[in-house]
Design an enzyme around this catalytic site. Sequence first.
Site, PDB file in Angstrom:
ATOM      1  N   ASP A 236       0.737  -0.809  -0.163  1.00  0.00           N
ATOM      2  CA  ASP A 236      -0.073  -0.010  -0.026  1.00  0.00           C
ATOM      3  C   ASP A 236       0.558   1.086   0.318  1.00  0.00           C
ATOM      4  O   ASP A 236       2.415   0.917   0.215  1.00  0.00           O
ATOM      5  CB  ASP A 236      -0.968   0.120   1.593  1.00  0.00           C
ATOM      6  CG  ASP A 236      -2.154   1.093   0.879  1.00  0.00           C
ATOM      7  OD1 ASP A 236      -2.537   1.504  -0.260  1.00  0.00           O
ATOM      8  OD2 ASP A 236      -3.531   1.101   1.720  1.00  0.00           O
TER       9      ASP A 236
HETATM   10  C1  NOJ Z   1      -4.289   4.236  -0.030  1.00  0.00           C
HETATM   11  C2  NOJ Z   1      -5.121   2.777  -0.201  1.00  0.00           C
HETATM   12  O1  NOJ Z   1      -5.087   2.254   1.103  1.00  0.00           O
HETATM   13  C3  NOJ Z   1      -5.019   1.700  -1.024  1.00  0.00           C
HETATM   14  O2  NOJ Z   1      -6.523   1.942  -1.260  1.00  0.00           O
HETATM   15  C4  NOJ Z   1      -5.485   2.686  -2.458  1.00  0.00           C
HETATM   16  O3  NOJ Z   1      -5.431   2.017  -3.111  1.00  0.00           O
HETATM   17  C5  NOJ Z   1      -3.798   4.043  -2.879  1.00  0.00           C
HETATM   18  N1  NOJ Z   1      -3.704   4.213  -1.643  1.00  0.00           N
HETATM   19  C6  NOJ Z   1      -3.193   4.082  -3.687  1.00  0.00           C
HETATM   20  O4  NOJ Z   1      -4.797   5.344  -3.981  1.00  0.00           O
END
Ligand code: NOJ
Length: 742
Positions: free
Chosen positions: A284
């Site tokens: 993430d």
């Molecule tokens: C953080 C989020 O937790 C995740 O779900 C997302 O896909 C990413 N950022 C990218 O934007």
Amino acid sequence: MKYLKIAFTAAALLCAEASFAQQKTISAKVDALISKMTLDEKVGQLNQLNGDWEATGPVTKDVGNKLDDVKKGKVGSVLNIMGTNHTRAFQEAAMQSRLKIPLLFGQDVIHGYSITFPIPLAEAASWDMAAMERSARIAATEAAAAGIHWTFAPMVDIARDPRWGRVMEGAGEDTYLGSMIAKARVKGFQGKGLGNIDAVMACVKHFAAYGAAIGGRDYNSVDMSRRTLWETYLPPFKAALDAGAATFMNSFNDLNGTPATGSSYLQRDILKGKWGFKGFVVSDWNSVGEMIPHGFVKDNYEAAEVAIKAGNDMDMESRAYIGNLAKVVKDGRINIAVVNEAVRRILTKKFEMGLFDDPYKFINPAREKAAMNRPENIEAARDMGRKSIVLLKNEKNILPLSKSIKSIALIGPLSKEKWYLKGAWSTDVDPNDNVVTIYDGIQKQAPGAKIYYAEGCKIKDSVATDFKDAVDAANKADVVVMAVGEDIFMTGEARSKANIHIPGVQEELIKAVVTTGKPVVVLLMAGRPMVFNWTADHAPAIVYTWWLGSQMGNSVADVLFGNYNPAGKLPITFPRSEGQIPIYYNSLNTGRPAQGDNDTFYRSSYIDLPNTPQYAFGYGLSYTTFSYSNISISKTNIKKTESLTVSFDLQNTGKIAGEETAQLYIRDMVAQPLRPVKELKDFKKVMLAPGETKRITFTINKEKLQFYNDNLQLITQPGEFKLMIGAASNNIKLEKTFQLTN
Ligand code: NOJ
């Protein structure tokens, strides 16, 4: 017939052989490419950077020139980049790198791309797998035409805590329903398979247990038994994997003391080991680097080493890999084979997507233009919207409203709102796009009605007034519709709340309007279950609309005026108070279960609040009524290798056609370890004409009866099982028992 069968079998074998041969050639091509790559180029493939669009995480400051990095082969993927004009520049840069390895473009296409669909939690209320698959399909078609290869969806985190802002992004609290939805969404995004021009890679997230953050606070620690992990939180991931999901994203949280990003148990032992996942894992946003503040590693060098060892293939935005991984290898801390394996997984997907054959395959402005906002897809969004609505209360059949009604008071801060209706995680490609407001939707369907509009208050107003304008409007009209709830910034990532009541003084506004004695329909809009006890007790009609996307006004008006008979059922429990959280239907009984809401003395209960929720999982009304009768069971004794069927009559006892979602719950009466008082094991959504009866059958087999023991083995135990069939988890209409023998 026999020849036909032989022909089909032969065709299937040929197909299987063809795809095996294709995999073999891809594998050989990947090997050949890896053999040409320098260590730095390999590490580059594992590096994902934020593109030129709004960031979805803390922005990294010292970014340098990204296009130059791409040309130097230092980037494998770019996220947050949309539109063929943007992706082209980056792909052209990649084509100037030494090995011309195409970039993968990723984006959070969570509930629609140009056309915004209902938020995922809302869609889950439809219990309609085909509709959710279609919604994901349309989102993928638009996104792929805009140059996107990869969506960071579906989020399959089970969430039993409505304080958690991201509850809006998943399918709610139930493992079985969540697993079905996970499958449908993966199928929708990936369509006929990678390589097709309208298929985007799904990314199942967040692996794992992110939805169980302590206190509902985003990014917080998770602490749970491995049995709960396997039984409740992992199955939707496995279902998504079985549906062919190309990629997984790990999660921000630590699980039982280990950050998920650094967890070999999750990524190597379970995902890539036991489950045999062949795709790749992306971190993430900065979750590799965040192992430092977690206190798990001391710097980015250690973070890179720990993450790649644990099975995290691609590093999203923490730059820990690009800055350190080559050195980690050179220092002998990890074998180059570990890096090669991660590179292999990523390159394989690039080949499967057809990007080596044509890196600009998804970059075609004419196709982009033609794919967006197609009328049939707008209609599908409207349909998905009305399927997602849950009718919570309809006293004296106030709803549906007559289209020839003379006057309507439309009251509340969301009556004319556009942007918020799209819900958090809308891509907002075009912020001025054609969002249909509640006001416009109502006006279109009751053109003869005079609408008295009053805003009443702002969403965040904290001081109640006499709401004179609203009360005056109500007094002038035949019926009142109120549009109240949260705003777009109140759910989604990093938007957890300790207070989930209807925000501000809006419930005071509802009181003032309901007190006029006029028939009032309250539309509640939110990305989570809210608490609204006074409204639940006193408003004559309540419609939970969530956020339904660009067609929201039309979908809501379809329900208000009876063009569509609402059939949504709650995919998550609505508490009476934050103090009851976590509250979910699928719980254990305790040694001192309360029998009813007033049974508190030495019972597992609260002395100041009932145990029961405001609205239970699976609950939702229709404009018609249904009866359940004539239950029969094919056998009352089965061995674990056998199955049985349970059947019953479902009748539409009202005057209009409608759909009912009949739910099958099961209870293993005596078991070690303990089993919940109810577990959803199947459901059927059935359309019935007035007076019509259909016989519904569910099959019960070992798969529905087994559970994990303390050694994480799936077992069944002999003894009595109860089957419960009903209209909601708290509205069981029919029961039967049977014995499982050894
Ligand atoms: C953080 C989020 O937790 C995740 O779900 C997302 O896909 C990413 N950022 C990218 O934007």
